[in-house]
Design an enzyme around this catalytic site. Structure first.
Site, PDB file in Angstrom:
ATOM      1  CB  CYS A 280      13.263   9.006   7.978  1.00  0.00           C
ATOM      2  SG  CYS A 280      14.105   7.907   6.843  1.00  0.00           S
TER       3      CYS A 280
ATOM      4  CB  VAL B 213       0.898   6.373  11.100  1.00  0.00           C
ATOM      5  CG1 VAL B 213       0.319   5.152  10.400  1.00  0.00           C
ATOM      6  CG2 VAL B 213       0.083   7.608  10.751  1.00  0.00           C
TER       7      VAL B 213
ATOM      8  CD  GLU C  56      13.350   0.790   9.210  1.00  0.00           C
ATOM      9  OE1 GLU C  56      13.870   1.766   9.778  1.00  0.00           O
ATOM     10  OE2 GLU C  56      13.889  -0.327   9.162  1.00  0.00           O
TER      11      GLU C  56
ATOM     12  CD  GLU D  31      10.307  13.063  11.063  1.00  0.00           C
ATOM     13  OE1 GLU D  31       9.146  12.681  11.238  1.00  0.00           O
ATOM     14  OE2 GLU D  31      11.176  12.355  10.526  1.00  0.00           O
TER      15      GLU D  31
ATOM     16  CE  LYS E 288      -1.821   2.866   2.607  1.00  0.00           C
ATOM     17  NZ  LYS E 288      -1.684   3.998   1.660  1.00  0.00           N
TER      18      LYS E 288
END
Ligand code: NAD
Length: 456
Positions: free
Chosen positions: A264, A212, A230, A357, A155
């Site tokens: 990231c 999430v 991750e 972040e 997905k």
């Protein structure tokens, strides 16, 4: 599938594609196809599975330019970067093409016989991926999962599904049986959530935000699914006074403005030893002024737009009238989700900009006195994904590297990701490792078999 997913080009705000929007029903159908394809796929001889994965690598190589253009337009990334990422998709499939024949176990002598271990595939694996490196991150998961004999349902992020859909066609063309690779292009809240709760999915491999990731881990716990995560980062770039300052400053901008900061591994906190702070800042400003923001398809561009208007506004919220802005770059006029490369200095390490972040082209520069303070500041975060250490003192570099609660570190470099080395985070940056020789472990179970050689 009645509804439509409208895919926008971030550099122009124009519609790039209208595609069917998958939801829970399409996720169920994809899982059913993957489940049906699993017994035959796991039974394919390792050498034949290897050959098929190698064929996927070479077909992606043959289609590198159109895939790179599609990725550059859909994700708003410079075309040179997009070519590098599709090149990494090729390298990842080529690397894991060797894996089916190297799924090794142990032989352990026990009383009355032998114990030995074999690695078994898990079954149907759901792969849920973000929009920042769309096909590249999907390949890090697909290649080892398929090599180990699993079937997959991918997905992709709803903002960037186009290269994944094209890949699904190429996988079939390469000879992978129908149902082995299935792409479900739809929202996380419907298609994604359904994959995580589905009883026939054995594992979820997720890359995305820490928020999430938390909800996926909680939902997957209901069916005791295997989960690898991750997640986000707030990586430190530590510059000691004895470093090659010009080299460290020249590398710092693209370590955070690369992919418009939507990385990231972005070194979004630069920690600079006080005695060289001013010298470093002069060199950093000069290097940052070299960043070329513009059309992703222009070969000269080094930074594109952000992924969406909403994300640009979220990034902008970190920079207000009270922020210590020491540099704001230029952005193009006209449409597009642009945000200028921005340097904040000196930044309070406890501020929101220095702790959360940002995921955009905003770097926080923070001074430190000595090695002990550098390590304390670097570790003072919920994240632990990546980072850099700049010094000419090899012993200090390794001492600091060992002291940092971080999954991947580079010394006198910005490098974070190589196909052949493990990648993943400490703390709330995730669980598990991708890439490298052991990534197939995360897509297999170890089974122990005893063989009696005498009555016991
Ligand atoms: P996101 O978490 O919003 O979405 C990631 C994926 O999860 C998308 O496909 C989305 O549709 C899906 N999703 C959302 N809600 C879901 C739910 N309830 N159930 C199942 N699936 C759901 O992340 P993003 O905004 O696409 O990506 C940016 C984030 O990804 C950043 O935090 C970044 O640090 C992180 N990231 C981490 C790595 C890494 O390797 N550690 C790499 C790239 C990006």
């Amino acid at each position: 599938m009645s509804e439509t997913l409208t895919v926008i080009e971030p550099a122009t705000e124009a519609v790039l594609a209208e595609i069917p929007r998958a939801g829970a029903a399409e996720a169920d159908a994809a899982v059913a196809r993957a489940k049906a394809a699993f017994p035959a796929w796991r039974a394919v001889a390792p050498a034949d599975r290897a050959r098929l994965l190698a064929r996927v690598a070479s077909l992606v190589q043959d289609n590198l330019e159109p895939l790179a253009v599609l990725e550059a337009r859909n994700a708003g990334k410079p075309i040179g970067d997009a070519r590098g990422e599709i090149g990494m998709v090729v390298d990842t499939f080529a690397y894991y093409a060797a894996a089916p024949e190297r799924l090794l176990g142990d032989t352990i002598p026990v009383a009355g016989g032998l114990g030995f271990t074999v690695r078994e595939p898990l079954g149907v694996v759901a792969l849920i991926t973000p929009w920042n490196f769309p096909l590249c991150i999907a390949a890090w998961k697909m290649a080892p999962a398929l090599a180990a004999g699993n079937t997959v349902v991918l997905k992709p992020a709803e903002l960037t599904p186009l290269t994944a859909l094209r890949f699904e066609e190429l996988a079939l063309e390469a000879g992978l049986p129908p149902g082995v690779v299935n792409v479900v292009a739809g929202p996380g809240s419907t298609a994604g959530a359904r994959l995580v709760e589905h009883p026939d999915v054995a594992k979820v491999a997720f890359t995305g935000s820490t928020a999430v990731g938390r909800s996926i881990a909680a939902s997957a716990a209901q069916t005791i699914k295997r989960v690898t995560l991750e997640l986000g980062g707030k990586s430190a770039n530590i510059v000691f006074a004895d470093a090659e300052i010009e080299r460290a400053a020249a590398a710092a901008p693209m370590a955070v403005f690369g992919n418009a900061g939507q990385d990231c591994c972005a070194r979004s906190r630069v920690l600079v030893q006080s005695s060289v702070f001013d010298t470093f800042m002069d060199a950093l400003h000069w290097a940052a002024s070299e960043v070329v923001v513009g059309d992703p398809l222009d070969e000269a561009t080094t930074m594109g737009p952000l992924i969406s208007a909403a994300h640009r506004d979220a990034v902008a919220s970190f920079v207000d009238a009270d922020s210590p802005v020491s540099m704001h770059g230029e952005i193009p006029d006209g449409p597009g989700f642009w945000y200028p490369p921005t340097v904040l200095s000196p930044v309070d390490p406890a501020s929101r900009a220095a702790t959360e972040e940002i995921f955009g082209p905003v770097v926080c520069v923070i001074p430190f006195r000595d090695e002990e303070e550098a390590i304390r500041l670097a570790n003072d975060t919920i994240y632990g994904l990546s980072g850099s250490i700049w010094t000419r003192d090899g012993g200090k570099a390794l001492r600091v590297a060992r002291a940092m609660d971080t999954g991947v570190l580079s010394i006198n470099s910005n490098s974070s990701v190589r196909v052949s080395t493990p990648f993943g985070g400490f703390k709330q940056s995730g669980i598990g490792r991708e890439l490298g020789p052991h990534a197939t472990d995360a897509y297999t179970e170890s089974k122990t078999i005893y063989y009696a050689t005498e009555e016991h």
